[in-house]
Design a protein around this motif. Structure first.
Motif, PDB file in Angstrom:
ATOM      1  N   THR A 197      34.146  46.698  45.631  1.00 41.79           N
ATOM      2  CA  THR A 197      33.712  47.762  44.840  1.00 41.79           C
ATOM      3  C   THR A 197      34.888  48.586  44.335  1.00 41.79           C
ATOM      4  OG1 THR A 197      32.560  49.205  46.047  1.00 41.79           O
ATOM      5  CG2 THR A 197      31.289  47.147  45.559  1.00 41.79           C
ATOM      6  N   PHE A 198      34.683  49.338  43.482  1.00 40.25           N
ATOM      7  CA  PHE A 198      35.532  50.399  43.136  1.00 40.25           C
ATOM      8  C   PHE A 198      35.595  51.496  44.304  1.00 40.25           C
ATOM      9  CE2 PHE A 198      36.935  54.480  41.162  1.00 40.25           C
ATOM     10  CZ  PHE A 198      38.026  53.971  40.498  1.00 40.25           C
ATOM     11  N   LEU A 199      34.258  51.584  44.821  1.00 42.76           N
ATOM     12  CA  LEU A 199      34.129  52.766  45.764  1.00 42.76           C
ATOM     13  C   LEU A 199      34.477  52.373  47.337  1.00 42.76           C
ATOM     14  CD1 LEU A 199      30.721  54.377  44.398  1.00 42.76           C
ATOM     15  CD2 LEU A 199      33.204  54.933  43.829  1.00 42.76           C
ATOM     16  N   SER A 200      34.577  51.158  47.168  1.00 44.00           N
ATOM     17  CA  SER A 200      34.430  50.547  48.825  1.00 44.00           C
ATOM     18  C   SER A 200      36.000  50.225  49.371  1.00 44.00           C
ATOM     19  CB  SER A 200      33.730  49.586  48.992  1.00 44.00           C
ATOM     20  OG  SER A 200      34.083  48.170  48.293  1.00 44.00           O
ATOM     21  N   THR A 201      36.703  50.528  48.488  1.00 46.34           N
ATOM     22  CA  THR A 201      38.165  50.225  48.649  1.00 46.34           C
ATOM     23  C   THR A 201      39.247  51.149  48.487  1.00 46.34           C
ATOM     24  OG1 THR A 201      40.029  48.516  48.387  1.00 46.34           O
ATOM     25  CG2 THR A 201      38.674  49.116  46.459  1.00 46.34           C
ATOM     26  N   ASP A 202      40.359  51.475  49.078  1.00 46.60           N
ATOM     27  CA  ASP A 202      41.347  52.198  48.954  1.00 46.60           C
ATOM     28  C   ASP A 202      42.769  51.571  48.269  1.00 46.60           C
ATOM     29  OD1 ASP A 202      40.191  54.238  50.113  1.00 46.60           O
ATOM     30  OD2 ASP A 202      40.877  53.767  52.059  1.00 46.60           O
ATOM     31  N   LEU A 234      41.538  46.374  38.894  1.00 46.81           N
ATOM     32  CA  LEU A 234      40.874  45.325  38.564  1.00 46.81           C
ATOM     33  C   LEU A 234      39.199  45.697  38.417  1.00 46.81           C
ATOM     34  CD1 LEU A 234      40.078  42.397  37.784  1.00 46.81           C
ATOM     35  CD2 LEU A 234      40.166  41.774  40.158  1.00 46.81           C
ATOM     36  N   ALA A 235      38.532  46.412  39.091  1.00 49.21           N
ATOM     37  CA  ALA A 235      37.173  46.783  38.976  1.00 49.21           C
ATOM     38  C   ALA A 235      37.195  47.814  37.681  1.00 49.21           C
ATOM     39  CB  ALA A 235      36.679  47.568  40.416  1.00 49.21           C
ATOM     40  N   ALA A 236      37.961  48.606  37.594  1.00 49.94           N
ATOM     41  CA  ALA A 236      37.876  49.384  36.267  1.00 49.94           C
ATOM     42  C   ALA A 236      37.894  48.963  35.031  1.00 49.94           C
ATOM     43  CB  ALA A 236      39.038  50.658  36.484  1.00 49.94           C
ATOM     44  N   VAL A 237      38.915  47.662  35.047  1.00 49.70           N
ATOM     45  CA  VAL A 237      38.940  46.870  33.932  1.00 49.70           C
ATOM     46  C   VAL A 237      37.665  46.269  33.723  1.00 49.70           C
ATOM     47  CG1 VAL A 237      40.047  44.922  32.805  1.00 49.70           C
ATOM     48  CG2 VAL A 237      41.720  46.727  33.772  1.00 49.70           C
ATOM     49  N   LEU A 238      37.041  45.664  34.657  1.00 45.20           N
ATOM     50  CA  LEU A 238      35.766  45.105  34.495  1.00 45.20           C
ATOM     51  C   LEU A 238      34.646  45.899  33.962  1.00 45.20           C
ATOM     52  CD1 LEU A 238      35.948  42.438  37.476  1.00 45.20           C
ATOM     53  CD2 LEU A 238      36.121  42.007  34.852  1.00 45.20           C
ATOM     54  N   VAL A 239      34.723  47.373  34.612  1.00 40.04           N
ATOM     55  CA  VAL A 239      33.688  48.304  34.124  1.00 40.04           C
ATOM     56  C   VAL A 239      33.813  48.728  32.902  1.00 40.04           C
ATOM     57  CG1 VAL A 239      32.688  50.481  34.790  1.00 40.04           C
ATOM     58  CG2 VAL A 239      33.284  49.094  36.609  1.00 40.04           C
ATOM     59  N   LEU A 240      34.964  48.822  32.309  1.00 37.00           N
ATOM     60  CA  LEU A 240      35.311  49.038  30.885  1.00 37.00           C
ATOM     61  C   LEU A 240      34.752  48.100  30.055  1.00 37.00           C
ATOM     62  CD1 LEU A 240      38.738  51.026  31.306  1.00 37.00           C
ATOM     63  CD2 LEU A 240      36.492  52.006  30.913  1.00 37.00           C
ATOM     64  N   ALA A 241      35.020  46.787  30.532  1.00 41.42           N
ATOM     65  CA  ALA A 241      34.603  45.524  29.740  1.00 41.42           C
ATOM     66  C   ALA A 241      33.293  45.454  29.434  1.00 41.42           C
ATOM     67  CB  ALA A 241      35.464  44.281  30.185  1.00 41.42           C
ATOM     68  N   MET A 242      32.675  45.536  30.462  1.00 42.04           N
ATOM     69  CA  MET A 242      31.149  45.757  30.624  1.00 42.04           C
ATOM     70  C   MET A 242      30.653  46.728  29.587  1.00 42.04           C
ATOM     71  SD  MET A 242      28.603  45.866  33.930  1.00 42.04           S
ATOM     72  CE  MET A 242      29.315  47.407  34.342  1.00 42.04           C
ATOM     73  N   THR A 243      31.155  47.891  29.843  1.00 49.11           N
ATOM     74  CA  THR A 243      30.594  49.027  28.931  1.00 49.11           C
ATOM     75  C   THR A 243      30.925  48.822  27.511  1.00 49.11           C
ATOM     76  OG1 THR A 243      31.045  50.548  30.810  1.00 49.11           O
ATOM     77  CG2 THR A 243      30.820  51.622  28.784  1.00 49.11           C
ATOM     78  N   ALA A 244      32.096  48.460  27.372  1.00 43.90           N
ATOM     79  CA  ALA A 244      32.495  48.327  25.817  1.00 43.90           C
ATOM     80  C   ALA A 244      31.618  47.098  25.185  1.00 43.90           C
ATOM     81  CB  ALA A 244      34.016  47.886  25.670  1.00 43.90           C
ATOM     82  N   THR A 245      31.520  45.883  25.709  1.00 50.37           N
ATOM     83  CA  THR A 245      30.622  44.905  25.298  1.00 50.37           C
ATOM     84  C   THR A 245      29.307  45.204  25.111  1.00 50.37           C
ATOM     85  OG1 THR A 245      30.378  43.897  27.416  1.00 50.37           O
ATOM     86  CG2 THR A 245      32.148  43.076  26.083  1.00 50.37           C
ATOM     87  N   THR A 246      28.699  46.335  25.972  1.00 48.42           N
ATOM     88  CA  THR A 246      27.318  46.663  25.805  1.00 48.42           C
ATOM     89  C   THR A 246      27.431  47.391  24.461  1.00 48.42           C
ATOM     90  OG1 THR A 246      26.963  46.645  28.106  1.00 48.42           O
ATOM     91  CG2 THR A 246      25.565  47.963  26.835  1.00 48.42           C
ATOM     92  N   TYR A 286      24.069  54.469  22.854  1.00 51.85           N
ATOM     93  CA  TYR A 286      25.045  55.617  23.780  1.00 51.85           C
ATOM     94  C   TYR A 286      24.507  55.542  25.247  1.00 51.85           C
ATOM     95  CZ  TYR A 286      26.768  56.906  19.094  1.00 51.85           C
ATOM     96  OH  TYR A 286      27.272  56.899  17.878  1.00 51.85           O
ATOM     97  N   VAL A 287      23.190  55.533  25.383  1.00 47.96           N
ATOM     98  CA  VAL A 287      22.653  55.557  26.976  1.00 47.96           C
ATOM     99  C   VAL A 287      23.099  54.360  27.834  1.00 47.96           C
ATOM    100  CG1 VAL A 287      20.757  55.839  28.480  1.00 47.96           C
ATOM    101  CG2 VAL A 287      21.051  57.237  26.180  1.00 47.96           C
ATOM    102  N   LEU A 288      23.043  53.185  27.385  1.00 46.06           N
ATOM    103  CA  LEU A 288      23.047  51.980  27.979  1.00 46.06           C
ATOM    104  C   LEU A 288      24.657  51.860  28.592  1.00 46.06           C
ATOM    105  CD1 LEU A 288      20.996  49.040  26.494  1.00 46.06           C
ATOM    106  CD2 LEU A 288      20.740  50.138  28.649  1.00 46.06           C
ATOM    107  N   PRO A 289      25.554  51.960  27.617  1.00 46.31           N
ATOM    108  CA  PRO A 289      26.953  51.804  28.370  1.00 46.31           C
ATOM    109  C   PRO A 289      27.222  53.171  29.198  1.00 46.31           C
ATOM    110  CG  PRO A 289      26.893  51.726  25.887  1.00 46.31           C
ATOM    111  CD  PRO A 289      25.490  52.269  26.284  1.00 46.31           C
ATOM    112  N   VAL A 290      26.579  54.267  29.000  1.00 48.33           N
ATOM    113  CA  VAL A 290      26.917  55.352  30.121  1.00 48.33           C
ATOM    114  C   VAL A 290      26.376  54.613  31.443  1.00 48.33           C
ATOM    115  CG1 VAL A 290      26.410  57.739  30.599  1.00 48.33           C
ATOM    116  CG2 VAL A 290      27.104  56.957  28.492  1.00 48.33           C
ATOM    117  N   VAL A 291      25.129  54.074  31.321  1.00 49.23           N
ATOM    118  CA  VAL A 291      24.459  53.959  32.603  1.00 49.23           C
ATOM    119  C   VAL A 291      25.350  52.745  33.335  1.00 49.23           C
ATOM    120  CG1 VAL A 291      22.392  52.697  33.552  1.00 49.23           C
ATOM    121  CG2 VAL A 291      22.253  54.388  31.702  1.00 49.23           C
ATOM    122  N   PHE A 292      25.930  51.721  32.576  1.00 47.47           N
ATOM    123  CA  PHE A 292      26.590  50.643  33.180  1.00 47.47           C
ATOM    124  C   PHE A 292      27.879  51.335  33.603  1.00 47.47           C
ATOM    125  CE2 PHE A 292      23.952  47.791  30.712  1.00 47.47           C
ATOM    126  CZ  PHE A 292      23.335  47.156  31.397  1.00 47.47           C
ATOM    127  N   ALA A 293      28.590  52.173  33.099  1.00 46.11           N
ATOM    128  CA  ALA A 293      29.765  52.821  33.357  1.00 46.11           C
ATOM    129  C   ALA A 293      29.663  53.482  34.836  1.00 46.11           C
ATOM    130  CB  ALA A 293      30.285  53.819  32.382  1.00 46.11           C
TER     131      ALA A 293
END
Length: 326
Positions: free
Chosen positions: A164-169, A176-188, A218-225
């Motif tokens: 996960t984004f938080l579990s790795t240094d 990669l995690a940030a790109v997927l989070v942005l893709a998930m947020t943008a598509t929502t 506006y709320v759903l993308p924020v929640v997913f992000a």
């Protein structure tokens, strides 16, 4: 008390673990033969295959969601009339509004059904990946210890499926995690925006229903992000693929069967006219002109009816033959 709720939750989720793991491993058997059973590509493609199976199974609910959403848009003028009429009486307003929903066959909560039904599947996949990462010896569904280890250690684009984004240094994993989070947020966001900008009439852009849609926009993308930074890479692939399916499916439905009075409906009419002209069919204006021309043309007067001569007697015929002087 906490143990009780955990036991109930485990009892409810147990069948889902079997179903999700069965579909996941079915695809893994196929892609594992091609890329190798421990390959990250095989596991990612298996997750995408699982996503497609889930979304295909939800098509009937999606159709119901679209119909309900269209009905909600079309009855908004009537809802506003009820608000003006019974605005002083909240109880009566609620009763009349529910009656209107019932008469029009509209379910205001139908738009949430696909998301709500996906959440247990999403949670089951999350728990399978999380369990594989934390304690692969614990088997859930059809996932054996060997499969859990493969699932945990599978690497795709330099990142483990369970990272996960938080579990790795590792910043490559975070990228990669940030790109997927942005893709998930943008598509929502784009999916909801597509619905509001193309398939909602002007009357539906104001009022409670419009406020609900704007809230989701506006709320759903924020929640997913916010939540996405804690999702494993595998779960991010699932949700991004699901969003892409939703966006494409909604685009197809809006293009082929738009709601009346919307920009999508006007665009479809223009496409239909252009298609008719390409096929050589006269456009509506020409057809109307031809019809008017035929009705205003000067009509010839009808021919006079033929008069049958009156039959004469023998005496009358003989009188005509006699000369006038005789």
């Amino acid at each position: 008390m906490i143990d009780f709720f955990q036991a109930v939750g485990g009892f409810i989720m147990a069948p889902l673990y079997y179903v999700i793991s069965a579909v996941l491993l079915g695809f893994h058997n196929v892609f594992g033969d091609i890329f190798g059973p421990a390959s990250g590509v095989a596991w990612v493609l298996s997750i995408i295959g699982l996503t497609l199976v889930v979304r295909i199974a939800l098509i009937p609910l999606f159709v119901k969601q679209i119909k309900s959403s269209r009905n909600m848009q079309l009855i908004q003028p009537k809802v506003k009339e009820l608000q003006k009429k019974y605005g002083h009486d909240r109880e009566r307003l609620a009763q009349e509004t529910m009656k209107l929903y019932k008469d029009s066959g509209t379910n205001p909560f139908a738009s949430c059904l696909p998301i709500l039904l996906q959440m247990p599947i999403f949670l089951a996949l999350f728990r399978l990946i999380d369990q594989a990462a934390k304690d692969p010896a614990v088997e859930r569904g059809l996932m054996t210890e060997e499969l859990n280890n493969q699932f945990r250690d599978a690497v795709f684009l330099g990142a483990k499926i369970s990272d996960t984004f938080l579990s790795t240094d590792d910043w490559s994993v975070r990228l990669l995690a940030a790109v997927l989070v942005l893709a998930m947020t943008a598509t929502t966001f784009l999916t909801q925006r597509q619905l509001m900008s193309k398939n909602m009439p002007a009357d539906a852009l104001t009022g409670p229903y419009a406020q609900q849609q704007k809230l989701l926009l506006y709320v759903l993308p924020v929640v997913f992000a916010v939540g996405g930074i804690a999702f494993p890479i595998g779960v991010l692939f699932y949700w991004t693929t699901s969003n892409l399916w939703t966006m494409g499916q909604q685009f197809y439905v809006i293009r082929r069967n738009p709601a009346p009075g919307t920009p999508a409906f006007a665009a479809k009419e223009e496409r239909d006219k252009a298609k008719a002209m390409r096929k050589g069919v006269a456009p509506e204006a020409q057809a109307t002109q031809n019809e008017l021309g035929s009705t205003t043309a000067v009509k010839e007067p009808p021919a006079a009816p033929r008069v049958q001569p009156k039959r004469q007697t023998k005496a009358q015929r003989q009188a005509k033959k006699k000369p006038k002087g005789s």
